[in-house]
Design a protein around this motif. Structure first.
Motif, PDB file in Angstrom:
ATOM      1  N   GLY A  29       0.823  -1.210   0.000  1.00  0.00           N
ATOM      2  CA  GLY A  29       0.000   0.000   0.000  1.00  0.00           C
ATOM      3  C   GLY A  29       0.855   1.257   0.000  1.00  0.00           C
ATOM      4  N   ASP A  30       1.909   1.251   0.801  1.00  0.00           N
ATOM      5  CA  ASP A  30       2.805   2.411   0.845  1.00  0.00           C
ATOM      6  C   ASP A  30       3.514   2.603  -0.492  1.00  0.00           C
ATOM      7  OD1 ASP A  30       2.017   2.765   3.439  1.00  0.00           O
ATOM      8  OD2 ASP A  30       3.904   2.115   4.341  1.00  0.00           O
ATOM      9  N   LEU A  31       3.956   1.512  -1.096  1.00  0.00           N
ATOM     10  CA  LEU A  31       4.597   1.602  -2.413  1.00  0.00           C
ATOM     11  C   LEU A  31       3.611   2.127  -3.461  1.00  0.00           C
ATOM     12  CD1 LEU A  31       6.683  -1.688  -2.398  1.00  0.00           C
ATOM     13  CD2 LEU A  31       7.606   0.634  -2.538  1.00  0.00           C
ATOM     14  N   ALA A  32       2.381   1.643  -3.413  1.00  0.00           N
ATOM     15  CA  ALA A  32       1.375   2.064  -4.388  1.00  0.00           C
ATOM     16  C   ALA A  32       1.044   3.546  -4.255  1.00  0.00           C
ATOM     17  CB  ALA A  32       0.110   1.221  -4.227  1.00  0.00           C
ATOM     18  N   ARG A  33       1.006   4.034  -3.021  1.00  0.00           N
ATOM     19  CA  ARG A  33       0.720   5.457  -2.809  1.00  0.00           C
ATOM     20  C   ARG A  33       1.779   6.357  -3.420  1.00  0.00           C
ATOM     21  NH1 ARG A  33      -0.291   3.318   2.039  1.00  0.00           N
ATOM     22  NH2 ARG A  33      -2.459   3.181   2.631  1.00  0.00           N
ATOM     23  N   ARG A  34       2.987   5.857  -3.536  1.00  0.00           N
ATOM     24  CA  ARG A  34       4.094   6.646  -4.085  1.00  0.00           C
ATOM     25  C   ARG A  34       4.261   6.452  -5.583  1.00  0.00           C
ATOM     26  NH1 ARG A  34       7.609   8.474   0.115  1.00  0.00           N
ATOM     27  NH2 ARG A  34       8.771   9.489  -1.556  1.00  0.00           N
ATOM     28  N   GLY A  35       3.409   5.674  -6.204  1.00  0.00           N
ATOM     29  CA  GLY A  35       3.504   5.441  -7.643  1.00  0.00           C
ATOM     30  C   GLY A  35       4.668   4.529  -7.964  1.00  0.00           C
ATOM     31  N   ASP A  36       5.415   4.860  -8.977  1.00  0.00           N
ATOM     32  CA  ASP A  36       6.529   4.010  -9.393  1.00  0.00           C
ATOM     33  C   ASP A  36       7.858   4.440  -8.785  1.00  0.00           C
ATOM     34  OD1 ASP A  36       4.940   2.335 -10.925  1.00  0.00           O
ATOM     35  OD2 ASP A  36       5.063   3.642 -12.677  1.00  0.00           O
ATOM     36  N   GLU A  37       7.826   5.356  -7.847  1.00  0.00           N
ATOM     37  CA  GLU A  37       9.047   5.838  -7.208  1.00  0.00           C
ATOM     38  C   GLU A  37       9.540   4.821  -6.171  1.00  0.00           C
ATOM     39  OE1 GLU A  37      10.239   9.322  -4.042  1.00  0.00           O
ATOM     40  OE2 GLU A  37       8.489   9.605  -5.308  1.00  0.00           O
ATOM     41  N   PRO A  38      10.779   4.330  -6.303  1.00  0.00           N
ATOM     42  CA  PRO A  38      11.308   3.410  -5.286  1.00  0.00           C
ATOM     43  C   PRO A  38      11.430   4.115  -3.935  1.00  0.00           C
ATOM     44  CG  PRO A  38      12.744   3.459  -7.220  1.00  0.00           C
ATOM     45  CD  PRO A  38      11.739   4.567  -7.374  1.00  0.00           C
ATOM     46  N   LEU A  39      11.252   3.366  -2.877  1.00  0.00           N
ATOM     47  CA  LEU A  39      11.371   3.904  -1.528  1.00  0.00           C
ATOM     48  C   LEU A  39      12.530   3.230  -0.805  1.00  0.00           C
ATOM     49  CD1 LEU A  39       7.620   3.872  -0.420  1.00  0.00           C
ATOM     50  CD2 LEU A  39       8.955   5.819  -1.204  1.00  0.00           C
ATOM     51  N   ALA A  40      13.231   3.991   0.005  1.00  0.00           N
ATOM     52  CA  ALA A  40      14.298   3.429   0.832  1.00  0.00           C
ATOM     53  C   ALA A  40      13.672   2.644   1.979  1.00  0.00           C
ATOM     54  CB  ALA A  40      15.176   4.547   1.374  1.00  0.00           C
ATOM     55  N   CYS A  41      14.370   1.624   2.424  1.00  0.00           N
ATOM     56  CA  CYS A  41      13.874   0.793   3.533  1.00  0.00           C
ATOM     57  C   CYS A  41      13.478   1.635   4.739  1.00  0.00           C
ATOM     58  CB  CYS A  41      14.936  -0.210   3.963  1.00  0.00           C
ATOM     59  SG  CYS A  41      15.274  -1.490   2.764  1.00  0.00           S
ATOM     60  N   ALA A  42      14.263   2.684   5.029  1.00  0.00           N
ATOM     61  CA  ALA A  42      14.010   3.525   6.197  1.00  0.00           C
ATOM     62  C   ALA A  42      12.651   4.218   6.134  1.00  0.00           C
ATOM     63  CB  ALA A  42      15.115   4.564   6.340  1.00  0.00           C
ATOM     64  N   GLU A  43      12.094   4.378   4.948  1.00  0.00           N
ATOM     65  CA  GLU A  43      10.807   5.057   4.812  1.00  0.00           C
ATOM     66  C   GLU A  43       9.637   4.199   5.303  1.00  0.00           C
ATOM     67  OE1 GLU A  43      10.249   7.663   1.368  1.00  0.00           O
ATOM     68  OE2 GLU A  43      12.219   6.945   0.709  1.00  0.00           O
ATOM     69  N   PHE A  44       9.917   2.952   5.635  1.00  0.00           N
ATOM     70  CA  PHE A  44       8.874   2.045   6.133  1.00  0.00           C
ATOM     71  C   PHE A  44       8.968   1.861   7.647  1.00  0.00           C
ATOM     72  CE2 PHE A  44       9.607   0.861   1.732  1.00  0.00           C
ATOM     73  CZ  PHE A  44       8.324   0.744   1.232  1.00  0.00           C
ATOM     74  N   VAL A  68      14.525  -5.252  -4.707  1.00  0.00           N
ATOM     75  CA  VAL A  68      15.351  -4.584  -3.710  1.00  0.00           C
ATOM     76  C   VAL A  68      16.704  -4.327  -4.356  1.00  0.00           C
ATOM     77  CG1 VAL A  68      16.368  -4.715  -1.412  1.00  0.00           C
ATOM     78  CG2 VAL A  68      14.150  -5.808  -1.851  1.00  0.00           C
ATOM     79  N   GLU A  69      17.046  -3.050  -4.485  1.00  0.00           N
ATOM     80  CA  GLU A  69      18.299  -2.662  -5.148  1.00  0.00           C
ATOM     81  C   GLU A  69      19.194  -1.891  -4.187  1.00  0.00           C
ATOM     82  OE1 GLU A  69      19.302  -3.513  -8.172  1.00  0.00           O
ATOM     83  OE2 GLU A  69      17.430  -4.535  -8.631  1.00  0.00           O
ATOM     84  N   PRO A  70      20.428  -2.372  -3.970  1.00  0.00           N
ATOM     85  CA  PRO A  70      21.364  -1.597  -3.154  1.00  0.00           C
ATOM     86  C   PRO A  70      21.696  -0.276  -3.847  1.00  0.00           C
ATOM     87  CG  PRO A  70      22.154  -3.848  -3.488  1.00  0.00           C
ATOM     88  CD  PRO A  70      20.988  -3.642  -4.408  1.00  0.00           C
ATOM     89  N   CYS A  71      21.759   0.789  -3.056  1.00  0.00           N
ATOM     90  CA  CYS A  71      22.098   2.122  -3.576  1.00  0.00           C
ATOM     91  C   CYS A  71      22.911   2.817  -2.491  1.00  0.00           C
ATOM     92  CB  CYS A  71      20.826   2.888  -3.909  1.00  0.00           C
ATOM     93  SG  CYS A  71      21.123   4.529  -4.571  1.00  0.00           S
ATOM     94  N   GLY A  72      24.229   2.702  -2.568  1.00  0.00           N
ATOM     95  CA  GLY A  72      25.084   3.243  -1.512  1.00  0.00           C
ATOM     96  C   GLY A  72      24.839   2.487  -0.222  1.00  0.00           C
ATOM     97  N   THR A  73      24.499   3.213   0.826  1.00  0.00           N
ATOM     98  CA  THR A  73      24.229   2.579   2.123  1.00  0.00           C
ATOM     99  C   THR A  73      22.755   2.223   2.294  1.00  0.00           C
ATOM    100  OG1 THR A  73      23.909   4.734   3.155  1.00  0.00           O
ATOM    101  CG2 THR A  73      26.134   3.791   3.237  1.00  0.00           C
ATOM    102  N   LYS A  74      21.940   2.517   1.291  1.00  0.00           N
ATOM    103  CA  LYS A  74      20.500   2.248   1.351  1.00  0.00           C
ATOM    104  C   LYS A  74      20.131   1.076   0.459  1.00  0.00           C
ATOM    105  CE  LYS A  74      19.531   6.728   0.195  1.00  0.00           C
ATOM    106  NZ  LYS A  74      18.649   7.830  -0.172  1.00  0.00           N
ATOM    107  N   ARG A  75      18.938   0.614   0.650  1.00  0.00           N
ATOM    108  CA  ARG A  75      18.323  -0.338  -0.270  1.00  0.00           C
ATOM    109  C   ARG A  75      17.005   0.276  -0.716  1.00  0.00           C
ATOM    110  NH1 ARG A  75      19.654  -6.509   1.035  1.00  0.00           N
ATOM    111  NH2 ARG A  75      21.841  -6.201   1.480  1.00  0.00           N
ATOM    112  N   LEU A  76      16.820   0.298  -2.027  1.00  0.00           N
ATOM    113  CA  LEU A  76      15.597   0.875  -2.584  1.00  0.00           C
ATOM    114  C   LEU A  76      14.616  -0.236  -2.914  1.00  0.00           C
ATOM    115  CD1 LEU A  76      17.090   3.615  -4.918  1.00  0.00           C
ATOM    116  CD2 LEU A  76      16.210   3.869  -2.591  1.00  0.00           C
ATOM    117  N   ILE A  77      13.374  -0.023  -2.523  1.00  0.00           N
ATOM    118  CA  ILE A  77      12.305  -1.006  -2.698  1.00  0.00           C
ATOM    119  C   ILE A  77      11.354  -0.501  -3.768  1.00  0.00           C
ATOM    120  CG2 ILE A  77      10.476  -2.301  -1.533  1.00  0.00           C
ATOM    121  CD1 ILE A  77      13.248  -2.644  -0.223  1.00  0.00           C
ATOM    122  N   SER A  78      11.024  -1.369  -4.724  1.00  0.00           N
ATOM    123  CA  SER A  78      10.042  -1.003  -5.748  1.00  0.00           C
ATOM    124  C   SER A  78       9.191  -2.220  -6.088  1.00  0.00           C
ATOM    125  CB  SER A  78      10.727  -0.466  -7.004  1.00  0.00           C
ATOM    126  OG  SER A  78      11.605  -1.429  -7.535  1.00  0.00           O
TER     127      SER A  78
END
Length: 113
Positions: A29-44, A68-78
């Protein structure tokens, strides 16, 4: 590198079993609310502890629901929207229609208090 199933490896029973969990539906639901924009794990973080969320992300990734894609020290979820639509046309839209009706994280906290 994290393993993701190919489109052909995504199975309906596995996807449905993984989505039988409230936290995982809330993640969708949180991912859907943001559209196709990946979210960092911390945003959950409002959905649970870091270790708890890591578990849920792993289950969703293994089922082929999220990427789940690593991006520096974050992981992006899409969402793997295109892959799921190719494998099971219309399924993701039906699931998201329900998942998006779940309260956003800040409302879940208010309801719990």
């Amino acid at each position: 590198m994290l393993q993701h199933p190919t489109v052909d490896q995504i199975s309906l029973p596995h996807v449905l079993a993984v989505l039988g969990d409230q936290t995982r539906l809330a993640i969708l639901g949180d991912l859907a609310r943001r559209g196709d924009e990946p979210l960092a794990c911390a945003e959950f973080k409002l959905l649970g502890s870091k270790s708890n969320l890591s578990y849920h992300f792993a289950k969703l990734r293994e089922a082929g629901v999220i990427r789940v894609e690593p991006c520096g020290t974050k992981r992006l979820i899409s969402l793997r929207r295109d892959d799921l639509n190719a494998r099971f046309p219309g399924l993701l839209d039906s699931i998201l229609a329900t998942a998006i009706t779940l309260p956003p994280p800040e409302k879940r906290i208010e309801q719990a208090v």
